[in-house]
Design a protein around this motif. Structure first.
Motif, PDB file in Angstrom:
ATOM      1  N   LYS A 270      41.221  45.546  43.858  1.00 57.35           N
ATOM      2  CA  LYS A 270      42.432  44.716  43.864  1.00 57.35           C
ATOM      3  C   LYS A 270      42.162  43.546  42.941  1.00 57.35           C
ATOM      4  N   ILE A 271      43.002  43.413  41.925  1.00 58.35           N
ATOM      5  CA  ILE A 271      42.841  42.390  40.904  1.00 58.35           C
ATOM      6  C   ILE A 271      43.978  41.380  41.064  1.00 58.35           C
ATOM      7  N   PHE A 272      43.640  40.158  41.359  1.00 59.92           N
ATOM      8  CA  PHE A 272      44.639  39.110  41.503  1.00 59.92           C
ATOM      9  C   PHE A 272      44.890  38.478  40.143  1.00 59.92           C
ATOM     10  N   ILE A 273      46.163  38.400  39.772  1.00 59.62           N
ATOM     11  CA  ILE A 273      46.541  38.018  38.413  1.00 59.62           C
ATOM     12  C   ILE A 273      47.554  36.885  38.449  1.00 59.62           C
ATOM     13  N   ASP A 274      47.296  35.852  37.687  1.00 58.15           N
ATOM     14  CA  ASP A 274      48.209  34.717  37.590  1.00 58.15           C
ATOM     15  C   ASP A 274      48.942  34.788  36.254  1.00 58.15           C
ATOM     16  N   GLY A 275      50.227  34.464  36.269  1.00 54.76           N
ATOM     17  CA  GLY A 275      50.983  34.381  35.025  1.00 54.76           C
ATOM     18  C   GLY A 275      52.030  35.456  34.838  1.00 54.76           C
ATOM     19  N   MET A 276      52.055  36.477  35.716  1.00 52.11           N
ATOM     20  CA  MET A 276      53.088  37.502  35.598  1.00 52.11           C
ATOM     21  C   MET A 276      54.396  36.937  36.135  1.00 52.11           C
ATOM     22  N   MET A 277      55.494  37.085  35.363  1.00 45.67           N
ATOM     23  CA  MET A 277      56.768  36.509  35.771  1.00 45.67           C
ATOM     24  C   MET A 277      57.922  37.504  35.818  1.00 45.67           C
TER      25      MET A 277
ATOM     26  N   SER B  66      40.690  55.434  36.692  1.00 49.17           N
ATOM     27  CA  SER B  66      41.259  56.766  36.857  1.00 49.17           C
ATOM     28  C   SER B  66      42.759  56.712  37.156  1.00 49.17           C
ATOM     29  N   LYS B  67      43.213  55.588  37.772  1.00 50.20           N
ATOM     30  CA  LYS B  67      44.636  55.470  38.080  1.00 50.20           C
ATOM     31  C   LYS B  67      44.989  54.021  38.379  1.00 50.20           C
ATOM     32  N   VAL B  68      46.127  53.587  37.850  1.00 51.68           N
ATOM     33  CA  VAL B  68      46.697  52.303  38.239  1.00 51.68           C
ATOM     34  C   VAL B  68      47.676  52.623  39.359  1.00 51.68           C
ATOM     35  N   LYS B  69      47.323  52.235  40.578  1.00 52.78           N
ATOM     36  CA  LYS B  69      48.142  52.581  41.748  1.00 52.78           C
ATOM     37  C   LYS B  69      49.372  51.696  41.877  1.00 52.78           C
ATOM     38  N   GLU B  70      49.209  50.403  41.590  1.00 57.96           N
ATOM     39  CA  GLU B  70      50.328  49.481  41.772  1.00 57.96           C
ATOM     40  C   GLU B  70      50.059  48.202  40.996  1.00 57.96           C
ATOM     41  N   VAL B  71      51.113  47.638  40.440  1.00 65.95           N
ATOM     42  CA  VAL B  71      51.071  46.283  39.896  1.00 65.95           C
ATOM     43  C   VAL B  71      52.235  45.548  40.557  1.00 65.95           C
ATOM     44  N   SER B  72      51.903  44.575  41.389  1.00 65.16           N
ATOM     45  CA  SER B  72      52.902  43.867  42.177  1.00 65.16           C
ATOM     46  C   SER B  72      53.217  42.510  41.569  1.00 65.16           C
TER      47      SER B  72
ATOM     48  N   ILE C 295      43.791  49.357  41.369  1.00 67.30           N
ATOM     49  CA  ILE C 295      43.349  50.443  40.500  1.00 67.30           C
ATOM     50  C   ILE C 295      42.285  51.282  41.197  1.00 67.30           C
ATOM     51  N   GLU C 296      42.228  52.542  40.808  1.00 62.18           N
ATOM     52  CA  GLU C 296      41.170  53.438  41.247  1.00 62.18           C
ATOM     53  C   GLU C 296      40.208  53.619  40.089  1.00 62.18           C
ATOM     54  N   GLY C 297      38.942  53.737  40.412  1.00 57.74           N
ATOM     55  CA  GLY C 297      37.926  53.924  39.399  1.00 57.74           C
ATOM     56  C   GLY C 297      36.891  52.826  39.486  1.00 57.74           C
ATOM     57  N   ALA C 298      35.988  52.829  38.510  1.00 59.06           N
ATOM     58  CA  ALA C 298      34.906  51.850  38.521  1.00 59.06           C
ATOM     59  C   ALA C 298      34.686  51.246  37.133  1.00 59.06           C
ATOM     60  N   PRO C 299      35.699  50.556  36.612  1.00 59.56           N
ATOM     61  CA  PRO C 299      35.508  49.905  35.307  1.00 59.56           C
ATOM     62  C   PRO C 299      34.661  48.640  35.453  1.00 59.56           C
TER      63      PRO C 299
ATOM     64  N   GLU D  93      38.480  42.082  43.935  1.00 56.20           N
ATOM     65  CA  GLU D  93      37.776  42.452  45.159  1.00 56.20           C
ATOM     66  C   GLU D  93      37.912  43.959  45.402  1.00 56.20           C
ATOM     67  N   LYS D  94      36.881  44.525  46.044  1.00 58.00           N
ATOM     68  CA  LYS D  94      36.929  45.926  46.438  1.00 58.00           C
ATOM     69  C   LYS D  94      37.739  46.048  47.725  1.00 58.00           C
ATOM     70  N   CYS D  95      38.510  47.107  47.806  1.00 57.16           N
ATOM     71  CA  CYS D  95      39.279  47.325  49.036  1.00 57.16           C
ATOM     72  C   CYS D  95      39.266  48.800  49.408  1.00 57.16           C
TER      73      CYS D  95
END
Length: 69
Positions: free
Chosen positions: A3-10, A29-35, A43-47, A67-69
């Motif tokens: 889970k990647i927390f992102i600031d600035g998306m509007m 491997s997959k972008v599950k959701e961008v909220s 995201i799924e995978g291990a970048p 963070e890992k979830c």
């Protein structure tokens, strides 16, 4: 999954940019959701975390936490 927390998306255009940037990363491997409302991406995978930060920051947004979830 990460889970990647992102600031600035509007808007939905912003979430599309983030999704595309993450999809292009090796190890994702997959972008599950961008909220937009939650200001995160799942995201799924291990970048590499630094690659994640660089890809999102190259689009003009800021990663505040990963963070890992």
């Amino acid at each position: 999954m990460l889970k990647i927390f992102i600031d600035g998306m509007m808007c939905d255009h912003c979430t599309n940019h983030v999704s595309a940037a993450l999809s292009d990363l090796e190890g994702v491997s997959k972008v599950k959701e961008v909220s937009l409302s939650g200001k995160y991406a799942l995201i799924e995978g291990a970048p590499d975390e630094q690659q994640i930060r660089n890809a999102i920051e190259d689009e003009g947004y800021t990663v505040t936490k990963i963070e890992k979830c």
